[in-house]
Enzyme design. Structure first.
Site, PDB file in Angstrom:
ATOM      1  N   CYS A  65       0.857  -1.177   0.000  1.00  0.00           N
ATOM      2  CA  CYS A  65       0.000   0.000   0.000  1.00  0.00           C
ATOM      3  C   CYS A  65       0.896   1.231   0.000  1.00  0.00           C
ATOM      4  O   CYS A  65       2.081   1.143   0.324  1.00  0.00           O
ATOM      5  CB  CYS A  65      -0.854   0.042   1.260  1.00  0.00           C
ATOM      6  SG  CYS A  65      -1.855  -1.439   1.449  1.00  0.00           S
ATOM      7  N   LYS A 112       2.920  -3.920  -7.824  1.00  0.00           N
ATOM      8  CA  LYS A 112       4.334  -3.667  -8.119  1.00  0.00           C
ATOM      9  C   LYS A 112       5.241  -4.480  -7.209  1.00  0.00           C
ATOM     10  O   LYS A 112       6.245  -5.007  -7.631  1.00  0.00           O
ATOM     11  CB  LYS A 112       4.628  -2.175  -7.971  1.00  0.00           C
ATOM     12  CG  LYS A 112       6.069  -1.763  -8.251  1.00  0.00           C
ATOM     13  CD  LYS A 112       6.405  -1.942  -9.703  1.00  0.00           C
ATOM     14  CE  LYS A 112       7.846  -1.651 -10.017  1.00  0.00           C
ATOM     15  NZ  LYS A 112       8.259  -2.250 -11.298  1.00  0.00           N
TER      16      LYS A 112
HETATM   17  C1  AGP Z   1       8.306  -8.200 -12.923  1.00  0.00           C
HETATM   18  O1  AGP Z   1       7.879  -7.702 -14.155  1.00  0.00           O
HETATM   19  C2  AGP Z   1       7.233  -8.587 -12.023  1.00  0.00           C
HETATM   20  N1  AGP Z   1       6.334  -7.529 -11.751  1.00  0.00           N
HETATM   21  C3  AGP Z   1       7.574  -9.440 -10.809  1.00  0.00           C
HETATM   22  O2  AGP Z   1       7.869 -10.711 -11.266  1.00  0.00           O
HETATM   23  C4  AGP Z   1       8.708  -8.940  -9.885  1.00  0.00           C
HETATM   24  O3  AGP Z   1       9.929  -9.014 -10.562  1.00  0.00           O
HETATM   25  C5  AGP Z   1       8.768  -9.803  -8.611  1.00  0.00           C
HETATM   26  O4  AGP Z   1       7.561  -9.648  -7.918  1.00  0.00           O
HETATM   27  C6  AGP Z   1       9.936  -9.450  -7.724  1.00  0.00           C
HETATM   28  O5  AGP Z   1       9.890  -8.109  -7.324  1.00  0.00           O
HETATM   29  P1  AGP Z   1      11.140  -7.373  -6.711  1.00  0.00           P
HETATM   30  O6  AGP Z   1      12.181  -7.274  -7.781  1.00  0.00           O
HETATM   31  O7  AGP Z   1      10.615  -6.028  -6.330  1.00  0.00           O
HETATM   32  O8  AGP Z   1      11.611  -8.172  -5.555  1.00  0.00           O
END
Ligand code: AGP
Length: 605
Positions: A2, A600
């Protein structure tokens, strides 16, 4: 995840607070709300939907007051409803809070409060805390004491900002396990989940550590330790990310903007001092065993890195998806290197905790300053790629891979696998890469867009490559799925003949990541697979390098990259695949920057 935000000012801050959560929207976007305090009265407005949607109903940007808090939510406890949206008001309407994270013991506390006749309006863990606070205040009549007393009763990880009519001049903020930063202005102060909350208004920031709380006024702030009550002196950071870097600029989507940011992201990665790269490489030489860890895209970054480390430093390190890391036996003397754009990913965080408890050394490459992972490891490299707003990671993933390449080169040098000349030549090639990326972005985007338009209807894709191009294919397939919602399966090109080949027919499209011809063995292996697909009537798209007549003949359509050194070639292909996914999603009218069902940063298990 959030986004939370708060402002204390000497002027009306409704509009600024609204802008602030708008800039945090990528942290969560299923509901949002704001609370402002004016003349002793709360005005609380919240609803479900994205920020602009809610604003159209609730007129958040027209709210009045010189102090307020705001929240943009991605549901964890309780569904996406207006009642569950933040801010949450206490039963007697004396306190209002916004919260990011989870109170793990909230059920038990909720029952206790219900026994004391508190009536709850939502199903959230957040509403439990605000009522706990109210109960504590009724005992002490001291706001700070009540805040601390309530904090002592809750467990879990959180950041909280609280506002009360009992002290209309201050916000009460605390951080434990979820990010929280202060922004210092003139005659006004800010608090937020990340810099985007206040970058528009100030560049002076303080990163709070776990276990710290702040009483934040417009001209004053005091940071103390929750346990000891001692005042903590913190350094003020000057942030040089400009506001525009956080915004879309002239691009239609953050994803496209962030792809076009890639030359800059690589330049920043090159600016990371060699000493920092050496310190990380040295950790590998000292470790008994080492693991790479990440999840989603960063797991694929880890997989790509394996090939760099193997080729350049003669070392094979296992790469493990953070959500499966518990299978690894970690012992003192081991090294666990985590990759995380956000630095807040739950699976990566808990696996790092497990590694630390097991006595391993930990390191990380992270993009977000002040994030949990950046603060919990023994050694962190901040990648400096700038904010990545699109849920789909592009520039951050590319820059991380590039940094891993730098570390692999350094390790290769330390271990005597590379001569000084070879090392030097590679370094020079890396220095030239930002310019090359700019060139291919300028020259190739039109071609990529056309192929994407021609094929956006395709529902099933195979993404194929050999050696390092195999994880590049895997990562590219994830990108395609994430943003187009079409099915793309990444696999080693050599795997096809062991089963998948039976699926091949005209409607099944294959995207091949073809290595430069200089990598003869790999190139041959890839071409054999391509020709197998072609011979069975499959449709073949290739990302190839100029002059590759054999690949050209095997493909229905191609993206042709200029010749380049072998280390950067997979990275250039990765960029093309990002762009391909973007344009296919554009053609399909997808919600590119916020694909459905995704956030994200995945801060829950
Ligand atoms: C990437 O395009 C994705 N949104 C997702 O796989 C992301 O890479 C994953 O959740 C890991 O996130 P982080 O790099 O913030 O740890």
């Amino acid at each position: 995840m959030c986004g939370i935000s708060g402002i204390v000012h000497s002027e009306n801050v409704g509009r600024n607070l609204f802008n602030s959560i708008r800039n945090l929207e990528y942290r969560g976007y299923d509901s949002c709300g704001m609370a402002m305090l004016s003349k002793g009265e709360f005005d609380i407005r919240k609803n479900i939907g994205g920020i602009d949607e809610v604003n159209a109903i609730e007129q958040l940007d027209k709210m009045n007051g010189m102090i307020g808090i705001a929240h943009t939510r991605w549901a964890t406890h309780g569904g996406v409803t207006q009642a569950n949206a933040h801010p949450h008001l206490s039963y007697k309407r004396e306190f209002v809070i916004v919260h990011n994270g989870i109170f793990s013991n909230y059920q038990e506390l909720r029952e206790q409060l219900m026994d004391q006749d508190v009536v709850f309006e939502s199903l959230t863990d957040t509403e439990v805390f605000v009522n706990l606070l109210e109960a504590s205040y009724s005992e002490s009549n001291d706001l700070e004491k009540a805040f601390l007393a309530a904090l002592k009763k809750i467990e879990g990880s959180y950041s909280i900002v609280m506002l009360s009519a009992h002290d209309p001049e201050h916000l009460y903020c605390v951080k434990k396990g979820s990010p929280l930063l202060l922004g210092l202005g003139e005659g006004c102060n800010y608090v937020g989940s990340d810099l985007n909350a206040f970058l528009e208004y100030t560049r002076q920031a303080i990163v709070l550590d776990d276990g710290e709380y702040v009483v934040l006024g417009r001209d004053d702030y005091q940071i103390r330790n929750v346990q000891t009550g001692e005042v903590t002196e913190k350094s003020v950071l000057h942030i040089d990310w400009d506001v525009e870097t956080s915004k879309k600029g002239g691009y239609s989507h953050y994803m496209l903007k962030e792809i076009f940011d890639e030359p800059q992201a690589i330049l920043q990665a090159l600016k990371i001092p060699s000493e920092q790269i050496s310190v990380l490489a040295r950790m590998f030489t000292e470790a008994s065993r080492a693991y790479f860890m990440g999840v989603g895209t960063t797991f694929y970054v880890a997989n790509i890195s394996q090939y760099y480390f193997s080729t350049l430093a003669g070392q094979y390190y296992a790469s493990v998806s953070s959500d499966e890391f518990s299978i690894v036996t970690v012992e003192p003397g081991d090294l666990v290197l985590a990759l995380s754009q956000s630095g807040e990913t739950f699976d990566t965080k808990i696996s790092l905790e497990y590694a630390k408890i097991s006595g391993a050394q930990t390191a990380a490459i992270v993009n977000v300053m002040g994030s949990a992972i950046s603060m919990m490891v023994d050694n962190v490299i901040m990648q400096g790629s700038g904010p990545e707003i699109c849920v789909v990671s592009t520039k951050a993933a590319l820059a991380q891979t590039f940094i891993m390449l730098r570390v692999a080169l350094e390790l290769g040098m330390m271990k005597g696998c590379l001569t000084q000349d070879v090392y030097q030549k590679h370094q020079e090639d890396l220095e030239l890469f930002p310019e090359l990326v700019q060139q291919i972005l300028n020259e190739q985007s039109g071609f990529v867009r056309n192929i994407a338009r021609d094929t956006s209807h395709v529902e099933h894709w195979l993404f194929l490559g050999c050696d390092i191009y195999y994880p590049v294919a895997m990562e590219s397939a994830l990108k395609m799925k994430e943003v187009t919602y079409q099915h793309a399966e990444g696999m080693p090109a050599g795997f096809l003949k062991h089963g998948t080949l039976s699926m091949v027919e005209k409607a099944l499209h294959s995207l091949f990541f073809v290595p430069p011809m200089g990598q003869k063995v790999l190139h041959d292996r890839t071409l054999i697979a391509m020709e197998q697909v072609k011979a069975r009537g499959g449709t073949v798209i290739g990302i190839i390098f100029q002059g590759d007549e054999r690949a050209l003949a095997a493909c229905d359509q191609v993206v042709e990259l200029p010749e380049m050194n072998l280390l950067c070639a997979p990275l250039a292909q990765m960029i093309m695949a990002q762009m391909f996914a973007y344009y296919a999603a554009l053609d399909l009218g997808r919600n590119i920057d916020k694909p459905r069902n995704l956030a994200k940063s995945v801060t829950v298990g």
